[in-house]
Write a protein that holds these residues in place. Structure first.
Motif, PDB file in Angstrom:
ATOM      1  N   SER A  11       0.829  -1.202   0.000  1.00 31.20           N
ATOM      2  CA  SER A  11       0.000   0.000   0.000  1.00 31.20           C
ATOM      3  C   SER A  11       0.863   1.252   0.000  1.00 31.20           C
ATOM      4  O   SER A  11       0.494   2.284  -0.581  1.00 31.20           O
ATOM      5  CB  SER A  11      -0.945  -0.001   1.207  1.00 31.20           C
ATOM      6  OG  SER A  11      -0.240  -0.231   2.404  1.00 31.20           O
ATOM      7  N   VAL A  54     -15.463  -5.965   6.206  1.00 25.10           N
ATOM      8  CA  VAL A  54     -14.006  -5.846   6.186  1.00 25.10           C
ATOM      9  C   VAL A  54     -13.612  -4.426   6.575  1.00 25.10           C
ATOM     10  O   VAL A  54     -14.210  -3.458   6.124  1.00 25.10           O
ATOM     11  CB  VAL A  54     -13.415  -6.201   4.799  1.00 25.10           C
ATOM     12  CG1 VAL A  54     -13.448  -7.696   4.567  1.00 25.10           C
ATOM     13  CG2 VAL A  54     -14.139  -5.501   3.679  1.00 25.10           C
ATOM     14  N   THR A  55     -12.615  -4.323   7.414  1.00 22.30           N
ATOM     15  CA  THR A  55     -12.118  -3.018   7.855  1.00 22.30           C
ATOM     16  C   THR A  55     -10.761  -2.687   7.244  1.00 22.30           C
ATOM     17  O   THR A  55     -10.181  -1.658   7.562  1.00 22.30           O
ATOM     18  CB  THR A  55     -12.009  -2.966   9.389  1.00 22.30           C
ATOM     19  OG1 THR A  55     -11.291  -4.113   9.843  1.00 22.30           O
ATOM     20  CG2 THR A  55     -13.391  -2.956  10.037  1.00 22.30           C
ATOM     21  N   SER A  56     -10.268  -3.550   6.373  1.00 28.13           N
ATOM     22  CA  SER A  56      -8.989  -3.296   5.705  1.00 28.13           C
ATOM     23  C   SER A  56      -8.942  -4.067   4.397  1.00 28.13           C
ATOM     24  O   SER A  56      -9.428  -5.203   4.312  1.00 28.13           O
ATOM     25  CB  SER A  56      -7.816  -3.741   6.597  1.00 28.13           C
ATOM     26  OG  SER A  56      -6.600  -3.702   5.870  1.00 28.13           O
ATOM     27  N   ALA A  57      -8.317  -3.461   3.394  1.00 31.08           N
ATOM     28  CA  ALA A  57      -8.102  -4.163   2.133  1.00 31.08           C
ATOM     29  C   ALA A  57      -7.198  -5.373   2.319  1.00 31.08           C
ATOM     30  O   ALA A  57      -7.213  -6.294   1.498  1.00 31.08           O
ATOM     31  CB  ALA A  57      -7.496  -3.208   1.112  1.00 31.08           C
ATOM     32  N   ALA A  80     -17.813  -2.523   3.487  1.00 33.18           N
ATOM     33  CA  ALA A  80     -16.428  -2.063   3.495  1.00 33.18           C
ATOM     34  C   ALA A  80     -16.310  -0.791   4.322  1.00 33.18           C
ATOM     35  O   ALA A  80     -17.173   0.090   4.263  1.00 33.18           O
ATOM     36  CB  ALA A  80     -15.955  -1.797   2.068  1.00 33.18           C
ATOM     37  N   THR A  85     -11.033   0.197   0.664  1.00 33.96           N
ATOM     38  CA  THR A  85     -11.401  -1.194   0.935  1.00 33.96           C
ATOM     39  C   THR A  85     -12.498  -1.651  -0.017  1.00 33.96           C
ATOM     40  O   THR A  85     -12.485  -2.795  -0.499  1.00 33.96           O
ATOM     41  CB  THR A  85     -11.852  -1.347   2.396  1.00 33.96           C
ATOM     42  OG1 THR A  85     -10.815  -0.862   3.254  1.00 33.96           O
ATOM     43  CG2 THR A  85     -12.123  -2.794   2.744  1.00 33.96           C
ATOM     44  N   THR A  99     -20.490   0.824   1.197  1.00 36.02           N
ATOM     45  CA  THR A  99     -19.287   1.527   1.640  1.00 36.02           C
ATOM     46  C   THR A  99     -19.591   2.496   2.764  1.00 36.02           C
ATOM     47  O   THR A  99     -20.477   3.353   2.643  1.00 36.02           O
ATOM     48  CB  THR A  99     -18.652   2.294   0.464  1.00 36.02           C
ATOM     49  OG1 THR A  99     -18.466   1.399  -0.637  1.00 36.02           O
ATOM     50  CG2 THR A  99     -17.306   2.881   0.865  1.00 36.02           C
TER      51      THR A  99
END
Length: 246
Positions: A11, A54-57, A80, A85, A99
């Motif tokens: 990232s 999900v809280t992170s990619a 997301a 994310t 989102t």
């Protein structure tokens, strides 16, 4: 401007490309590196669930090598935490993405709005990592939303040598340091607690992704630290533009 990016390598490289396009000189200092446990996520997906959060990619990257096993679940609703994310979820193949505003409170509120997707028999599946904050899970519990959590990645501390620190922060001195998480802030200031870094970073600005991260900046650096209005890289870059004129 010479800008230190403290994100993990993958990232961080994307952030560096954006900074270069703006005419800055990015310096990567990845304080953590990910270890993925995609098999845990695939196993958890095979149990009944109504939606995914999900809280992170990074959680989605943990699934990258499981395309065939993942296919039956891509039509499930996915919540997301923010735009980056959500984009990772789209690239992974998820079809119904909701989102949130970029933080755990926003994600909790989003799940509550769509709680009809969920039941005791088909709870929310939270694809999580360690370390992590407790706000999202506490918010779900307080709202009586049924959920299961599976840790599908870990962010481990990277080995940062003195020469890496000197190169990133003092040769020449960094103009800006970008801090994307509480864990990164704690790790960074453990590394630079020595007096020589306090002096060399006296004029360095610290751009933090949130006020919570800002609160972890030591008092000696606090006058040069600012927090983004919302927890996103876009908001951090807005602060950077304001202070650099780009």
């Amino acid at each position: 401007m010479r800008i230190v990016v403290t994100r993990p390598q993958r990232s961080g490289e994307r952030t560096a490309a954006k900074l270069e396009a703006l005419g800055h000189t990015p310096v990567l200092l990845p304080l953590f590196h990910p270890v993925h446990h995609g098999e845990r996520a695939i196993s958890a997906l095979s149990a009944p669930m109504g939606a995914i959060a999900v809280t992170s990619a990074e959680a989605l990257r943990a699934l990258a090598r499981s395309e065939e096993q993942l296919a039956p679940y891509l039509s499930k609703p996915l919540f997301a935490v923010g735009g980056a994310t959500a984009e990772a979820a789209r690239k992974t193949g998820f079809e119904r993405i909701f989102t949130a505003s970029g933080d755990a409170l926003g994600l909790t509120a989003l799940v509550k709005q769509h709680r009809t997707f969920l039941s005791e028999n088909e709870p929310l599946l939270y694809l999580a990592g360690r370390p992590r904050g407790t706000v999202f899970e506490e918010g779900l519990a307080a709202a009586a939303i049924p959920f299961r959590t599976v840790d599908c990645y870990e962010m481990l501390l990277s080995v940062i040598s003195q020469s890496m620190l000197e190169t990133a922060l003092a040769e020449p001195a960094a103009d800006v340091v970008l801090l994307y998480s509480s864990e990164a802030a704690r790790a960074f200031f453990r590394h630079v607690s020595a007096d020589r870094y306090r002096l060399k970073l006296a004029a360095t600005k610290f751009i933090c992704i949130s006020r919570n991260v800002l609160s972890l900046v030591p008092e000696i650096f606090r006058a040069n630290a600012i927090a983004a209005e919302e927890p996103s890289e876009a908001a951090m870059f807005e602060l950077l533009r304001h202070h650099s004129g780009t």
